[in-house]
Design an enzyme around this catalytic site. Structure first.
Site, PDB file in Angstrom:
ATOM      1  CG  ASP A 415      36.211  38.358  39.073  1.00  0.00           C
ATOM      2  OD1 ASP A 415      35.417  39.333  38.966  1.00  0.00           O
ATOM      3  OD2 ASP A 415      37.318  38.280  38.882  1.00  0.00           O
ATOM      4  CD  GLU A 418      31.106  42.224  36.246  1.00  0.00           C
ATOM      5  OE1 GLU A 418      31.638  42.508  37.178  1.00  0.00           O
ATOM      6  OE2 GLU A 418      31.771  41.277  35.241  1.00  0.00           O
ATOM      7  CG  ASP A 493      39.504  44.334  37.988  1.00  0.00           C
ATOM      8  OD1 ASP A 493      39.289  43.920  39.069  1.00  0.00           O
ATOM      9  OD2 ASP A 493      39.336  43.810  36.688  1.00  0.00           O
TER      10      ASP A 493
END
Length: 823
Positions: A415, A418, A493
């Site tokens: 997670d 990015e 999300d």
């Protein structure tokens, strides 16, 4: 002053991102002039125009690569996405005329117009597929590159990876820059993943374009000008691949040959998965597991979010929350649960922390050009970030997983990759930070979009070394084209709303046909709290999402299948049981994805490109070859309108027959999702279990839906090792043939050396014309038995007149077997 300088760099990075779009639209673009000369070098044709050069590479009869060098010098030819660079020779025919140059293969003709240099792609019959815009074509402005193309009125566009909103991306402007955007909306762009690949489908004929450039890029599909589209990037090379169909399936097959295909996942990863931020301490995890088993609701996976760590330091365990993780995981494992843990990239800058010390000692962290280690704030506080573009760093990263694998952890959730950074305007690493980039030493501007892909590569490669006999499971939020080689993905999300449930379908569909077949959403929504109806409908969609995972945020209400009262607990239990009953079918669908690139979830426009009704249908989809899924996406509905493709279709729940090519209204009570089975479908199923490997399949059931003739392949293996790569699998061809007065069902010879334990085989034959007069199995007559007794018998057949269904039961054997049914 140092802090002020750092802040200024971050502000400049944010300004850079905001200014890119303006530069794209308003830049002083220079276009290619006339074609001056060309030369042929085998499968490559080099085109010269002034001081610029274009390289045309004919890789396959249906695959052409185009590269632009504005200054005549091509950039280093390295891609993190492409895995196949050597292709069999094609030997294109090159013919020059007064006006153009023609490069022909058995499937494509590329016309290079001379004045000015523009490219036009035709198929071998002369049908126009794609053409550069006459006014602009391929352009550059400083380091930025872009190409403009004509946009036919009848052409539609799909793919582009992870994009919120409509399935059909015509008239949309899209940005590719991996971004942590929680609680996004239908018009939010960009999001977490970058896959710069799309389809153009015009009157049923498909082509694909893969723009392999990892810089900040954008695609304007007719929003700027309604008769043309464009794509380009603020840096790097104009480097794209043109893939010809004519079917979308063929385009995807070739694309995934170019960038690789998904490895076969462990079977348990296709079971139901339960997650939240956060299940802790240990007592809560044990209670959660106990609740699943006591309520008899199947579940394979429980996730641990960041609170399992010591101070959010990856590769550690919280002594307070999980004092003995090895024992807890072993205990849960005996009850069938696998543990998946979150692993973020940020490593706390703490000299007492082993991962930070070894990372510094091994030179594994990202640095500024002046040699300073880049530090950014995430969950643990100030953190360094590994340089995953360096092979030695990936090896170091992988070794660190031993603290998790030795405790028994089976899956890894990457997670924040990015990469996401807190408290800076750009929300990411500074643009001028350097990456090794396979020895090229390039900036974060080039490497940002591949950071997640390379992190998952480092993770899966490390775990495979630590557990060499077990298939790993890795889940990621961020990635780039080709990232499906290393991980599954989810859509980030999302929000607990009906809008987001509806958005989930086209998002997963476009990701699926962009090469990422192992995809899912946070069931129920991550942000906020769903009510019982919304959660139940989302869970039903989850049955037909390759990744079936519930997840929710910190502080939200409980979001387990039983959290909405007894009525919805019963409904949700039945939905999850349907998932487990269909596991043989789902596993076969994922095998197909790993072998061909064809995903589980397929838009109807992808499967039926010549039917204009489906060009904008993002609410229904095919799951595998035989199931049409029409999820209920709006509150209070008990009926569902479905556009049916041509052919025969059968309601999975009632057996009702529908003629294709029409619109149908099907029942959709709250306790079930509308499912229609294609005529000729052959669906393998199994008994309900509480977790995927609780018991061997017994019986293996094949459900045959009416058709004159149909053929399918059924695949099995042990579900968790790599033995299938050495031939340890079981593959059989299953078929049916129906004529007036008889039927023949065939289960073919076994391919491969895998053999499951002894079990029964059940045939469910729907749409029978009446009660059989006899049924023979390989020339041996089978005895008729009462339907109520069939479960207890080893050999026999029954007929249910109410549903017009024949049931046949025999031992499952590994040699060919033919069932002859007479009426």
């Amino acid at each position: 002053m140092k802090r002020a300088g750092s802040l200024m760099k971050r502000l400049l990075g944010a300004v850079f991102l905001c200014a890119v779009l303006v530069g794209t639209l308003l830049g002083q673009w220079r276009s290619l002039g006339d074609l001056d000369s060309y030369r042929v070098e085998g499968e490559r044709i080099i085109l010269a125009s002034g001081s610029s050069a274009v390289q045309v590479g004919v890789l396959a009869p249906d695959l052409i690569r185009v590269r632009l060098a504005p200054d005549g010098e091509f950039q280093p030819d390295h891609s993190w996405a492409v895995v196949k660079s050597e292709w069999p020779p094609v030997r294109p025919v090159v013919l020059e005329t007064e006006d153009d140059l023609r490069i022909a293969t058995p499937e494509l003709v590329l016309i290079v117009e001379k004045k000015p240099l523009r490219l036009t792609f035709l198929d071998s019959s002369g049908t126009l597929l794609n053409r550069d815009d006459e006014a602009r074509g391929m352009c550059w402005d400083g380091g930025a590159v872009r190409v403009w193309k004509e946009m036919p009125e009848s052409e539609n566009y799909y793919g582009f990876g992870e994009k919120a909103g409509a399935l059909n991306r015509k008239f949309k402007h899209m940005t590719m820059w991996n971004s942590d955007i929680p609680a996004y909306r239908a018009d939010t762009d960009p999001l977490y993943q970058t896959i710069p690949f799309f389809y153009g489908i015009n009157r049923g004929i498909a082509h694909g374009i893969f723009f392999d450039n990892s810089h900040w890029s954008s695609f304007d599909m007719g929003k700027e000008f309604p008769d043309r589209y464009s794509f380009g990037a603020v840096g790097g090379e104009l480097n794209y691949y043109f893939l010809y169909g004519p079917s979308p399936k063929k385009v995807l097959s070739r694309f995934t040959e170019l960038v690789g295909r998904m490895p076969l996942p462990p079977r348990w990863a296709l079971g139901y998965q339960q997650c939240r931020w956060s299940y802790f301490p240990e007592s809560r995890v044990r209670k959660l597991a106990g609740d699943f088993r006591s309520r008899r609701i199947p579940c394979d996976v429980i996730y641990l979010d960041i609170d399992y760590m010591e101070g959010y330091r990856i590769f550690t365990w919280s002594k307070k929350n999980f004092p003995d993780p090895r024992k807890m995981i072993a205990d849960l494992g005996r009850d069938g649960f696998k543990i998946v843990v979150i692993v973020d990239p940020g490593i706390k800058a703490d000299s007492a922390y082993h991962a930070y010390r070894s990372g510094l000692a091994g030179d594994h962290f990202l640095k500024y050009p002046d040699g300073r280690t880049y530090i950014g704030k995430v969950w643990p506080g100030a953190c360094a970030f590994p340089d995953f573009s360096k092979a030695t760093t990936r090896e170091w990263w992988g070794r660190n997983f031993d603290v998790l694998t030795e405790a028994g952890v089976r899956g890894f959730w990457n997670d924040m990759n990015e990469p996401s950074v807190f408290d800076v305007p750009s929300k990411t690493i500074d643009i001028d930070v350097l990456h090794d980039d396979n020895g090229l030493r390039t900036s974060h501007a080039k490497n940002h979009n591949v950071y997640g892909l390379l992190m998952t590569r480092a993770t899966i490669e490390g775990v495979r070394k630590l557990r060499p006999t077990e298939r790993p499971f890795v889940l990621t939020r961020a990635s780039y084209a080709g990232g499906h080689r290393y991980s599954a993905a989810w859509t980030g999300d999302n929000i607990a709303s009906w809008e987001h449930l509806e958005m989930a379908v086209p998002m997963m569909l476009n990701l699926s046909i962009s090469g990422q077949p192992f995809v899912g959403t946070d069931i129920g929504g991550f942000v906020g709290n769903p009510d019982g109806e919304l959660y139940a409908r989302w869970l039903q969609l989850g049955v037909f999402s390759p990744l079936m995972r519930t997840h929710t945020e910190w502080g939200s209400k409980d979001q387990e299948p039983w959290s909405y009262g007894p009525k919805f607990e019963s409904i949700n239990k039945a939905s999850i049981e349907l998932r487990y009953r269909l596991l043989p079918y789902i596993y076969n669908v994922m095998v197909q994805a790993s072998e061909t690139g064809l995903p589980a979830m397929r838009p109807l426009a992808f499967e039926y490109p010549r039917d204009p009704r489906f060009s904008r249908d993002g609410t229904a989809f095919l799951f595998g070859d035989d199931l049409l899924i029409a999820p209920v996406l709006w509150p209070g509905m008990t009926k569902r309108d479905v556009q049916l493709p041509k052919g025969l279709w059968f309601d999975y729940w009632t057996g009702e027959r529908y003629e294709g090519g029409t619109n149908a209204t099907v029942d959709a009570p709250i306790d079930r999702i509308p499912i229609l089975v294609k005529g000729g479908g052959i669906i393998p199923t199994q008994q309900i279990v509480q977790y995927s490997d609780q018991a061997p399949i017994n019986p293996l059931t094949f459900s045959f839906y009416p058709a004159d003739i149909s053929v399918r392949t059924c695949y099995e293996d042990d579900g968790h090792t790599f033995g299938y790569e050495r031939g340890v699998y079981l593959k059989r061809v299953v078929s049916q043939k129906r004529t007036l007065g008889s039927m023949e069902i065939s289960v073919g010879n076994s391919e491969g050396s895998y053999r499951p334990p002894a079990r029964s085989r059940v045939l469910q034959i729907l749409g029978a014309p009446g009660r059989p007069s006899s049924i023979r199995s390989s020339e041996r007559p089978l005895p008729p038995v009462a339907l109520s007794s069939l479960r207890r018998t080893k050999l026999g057949w029954s007929y249910d007149s109410a549903s017009k269904t024949i049931w046949v039961k025999t031992p499952d054997v590994w040699e060919a077997q033919i069932y002859s049914i007479a009426f």
